[in-house]
Write a protein that holds these residues in place. Structure first.
Motif, PDB file in Angstrom:
ATOM      1  N   CYS A 166       1.080  -1.678  -0.205  1.00 49.80           N
ATOM      2  CA  CYS A 166       0.233  -0.010  -0.353  1.00 49.80           C
ATOM      3  C   CYS A 166       0.869   0.936  -0.061  1.00 49.80           C
ATOM      4  O   CYS A 166       1.775   1.712   0.979  1.00 49.80           O
ATOM      5  N   CYS A 169      -0.164   3.324   3.290  1.00 47.35           N
ATOM      6  CA  CYS A 169       0.306   3.461   5.215  1.00 47.35           C
ATOM      7  C   CYS A 169       1.606   1.982   5.026  1.00 47.35           C
ATOM      8  O   CYS A 169       2.243   1.289   5.532  1.00 47.35           O
ATOM      9  N   CYS A 183      -6.373  -2.436   0.142  1.00 44.57           N
ATOM     10  CA  CYS A 183      -5.284  -2.880   1.304  1.00 44.57           C
ATOM     11  C   CYS A 183      -6.184  -3.636   2.287  1.00 44.57           C
ATOM     12  O   CYS A 183      -7.225  -2.365   2.711  1.00 44.57           O
ATOM     13  N   CYS A 186      -5.549  -0.390   5.785  1.00 48.12           N
ATOM     14  CA  CYS A 186      -6.300   1.228   5.684  1.00 48.12           C
ATOM     15  C   CYS A 186      -7.040   0.989   4.445  1.00 48.12           C
ATOM     16  O   CYS A 186      -7.734   1.955   4.525  1.00 48.12           O
TER      17      CYS A 186
HETATM   18 ZN   LIG Z   1      -2.998   0.146   3.534  1.00 48.21          ZN
END
Ligand SMILES: [Zn+2]
Ligand SMILES: [Zn+2]
Length: 468
Positions: A166, A169, A183, A186
């Protein structure tokens, strides 16, 4: 200021007893660093040059920098001596022999302990066994000393790792292959797939179940519980397979890992028995290598003597699980054997075309004393060959067959039929056909070709094994 630590990995008797460690660029130093919480400072970049942490050495290759450091130490009169005779063991690239500089990089690992436990348990229970005890020992030794398995490689050839990072994050989302929509951590949607590929052994260790599970075709007529049972898939019918046959040098890379992954993925071992073959060596038992000039090129041998002769030459005299002594003379000898079989077949076909066609049935098999003798010999041969194959003594099986076909069938029986040609034809054909069935695993091409010449409709490869 340099931090000084004491560690058992360093031999105090060697040299000054002091060694400089760089945890970022050496496996032993890495371990020392971990034991003493040393900072990991990477000073070499992916381009093989020193990075910005190295001050005036920045931009130099590792080799250039080494020379420059020595020069600078000499200039500053800080160097006591350089040992020109010291031999250093360094890892080099297997292809171009460049020196490999270890770099700390993020990699994917498989935790092996739970897989090893299951595998050893399966071996203890006899669910999978090595035909030879000594290889059982080798496998157990590897299991006992296995590190966690680094399964990622920085090469393009291979199966790309199904993991997406991702951008928001920095967490990874791992799937079974399908592209994730978001993701897992997140729910961000800006995902980039890892460029690494799987270790080839990680891919190939899944071969036993992956091939059978992904196969679309189903085994015709293979049903559980009789005719009304359900149609079995290839995986259901064939897994676990019976025998895994391979070379001993890949026991640690392949065999023990197939068992680990098979148990993990299916709950069952991938095969029941592991049969190991030796290395092919020259007739003096020396390792075959280009520099020794003792290479026996299989393609040249096939061109010269035929594929069946090469196949026979490899098995002839070779005790399974021992190294094989291969020689051209041996292969040539097997070519002569193949010719002998052709000659027998030609004799039968020639005689048949000269007389009325015979169909072998129990009624027209007029047994003479010779017939009874060759039938008895055939029966004994079937028994011995079957037993040898069941116990993987392939060399004994073909030696038995060779003796039967050449010295009993051709030299004795066939010669004697010349006095009573027409009468003996059905028996000649019968013995030839049974011989071809027995020879087929060792000489598939010649036997199948003769089988066709004999006018058989079903292929030899799908006919049943003779019963004693
Ligand atoms: Zn993420
Ligand atoms: Zn290289």
């Amino acid at each position: 200021k340099i931090k000084v630590v004491a560690d058992a990995a360093v031999d105090p008797e060697f040299g000054s007893g002091v060694v400089k460690v760089t945890p970022a660029h050496d496996p032993v130093a890495w371990e020392i660093g971990r034991r003493h919480n040393l900072e990991v400072k990477q000073v070499i970049g992916l381009d093989g040059r020193l990075n910005e942490k190295t001050g005036r050495y920045q931009g130099l290759t590792v080799k250039e920098a080494r020379r420059k450091v020595v020069e600078d130490l000499q200039k500053a009169e800080l160097l006591e001596k350089v040992d020109e005779n010291y031999k250093h063991a360094v890892a080099v690239c297997y292809r171009c022999k460049s020196i490999i500089e270890p770099l700390p990089m993020e990699q994917w690992f498989v935790k092996v302990a739970p897989l090893v436990e299951k595998s050893l348990d399966a071996m203890d229970k006899g669910e999978v066994k090595f035909t030879a005890k000594r290889f059982d020992k080798i496998a157990r030794h590897w299991y006992a000393n296995l590190y966690d398995w680094n399964i990622s490689r920085q090469i393009v050839w291979g199966i790309r790792i199904p993991a997406w990072r991702c951008e928001k994050c920095r967490e990874w989302t791992v799937t079974a292959g399908e592209v994730p929509e978001k993701c897992a951590a997140c729910s961000g949607t800006n995902l980039v797939q890892d460029e690494d590929t799987f270790d080839t052994w990680f891919s190939s260790s899944q071969w036993p179940y992956a091939t059978l599970m992904s196969s679309k075709s189903e085994v015709i007529g293979k049903k559980s519980g009789g005719k009304k049972g359900k149609q079995l898939s290839d995986f259901e019918y064939f897994y676990p397979t019976s025998v895994m046959e391979t070379a001993y040098d890949i026991i640690p890379f392949w065999v023990i890992r197939m068992i680990m992954l098979g148990l993990y993925e299916t709950g069952k071992v991938p095969f029941r028995e592991v049969l190991i073959h030796g290395l092919v060596r020259d007739k003096e038992g020396k390792k075959i290598s280009k520099s020794k000039g003792n290479v026996i090129d299989p393609l040249v041998m096939v061109e010269r003597y035929g594929a069946d002769a090469l196949r026979m030459g490899i098995v002839w005299g070779a005790k399974v699980e021992n190294d094989i002594a291969l020689s051209e003379e041996n292969i040539r000898g097997q070519r002569n054997f193949a010719n002998k079989i052709w000659n027998i077949a030609r004799f039968v076909l020639m005689n048949e075309s000269g007389s009325n066609k015979f169909q072998v049935t129990n009624n027209n098999l007029k047994e003479s004393e010779d017939d009874r003798w060759i039938l008895k010999e055939l029966e004994a041969t079937v028994k011995k060959v079957t037993k040898s194959l069941d116990t993987y003594r392939l060399n004994e099986a073909i030696e038995e067959l060779y003796k039967f076909v050449w010295h009993r069938f051709a030299d004795v029986y066939l010669e004697k039929t010349k006095a009573r040609r027409a009468e003996a034809l059905p028996m000649l054909r019968l013995i030839l056909k049974e011989s071809l069935k027995l020879l087929h695993p060792f000489m598939p091409f010649v036997t199948e070709a003769i089988w066709e010449e004999l006018g058989e409709k079903e292929m030899l490869i799908s006919s049943s094994w003779p019963k004693a």
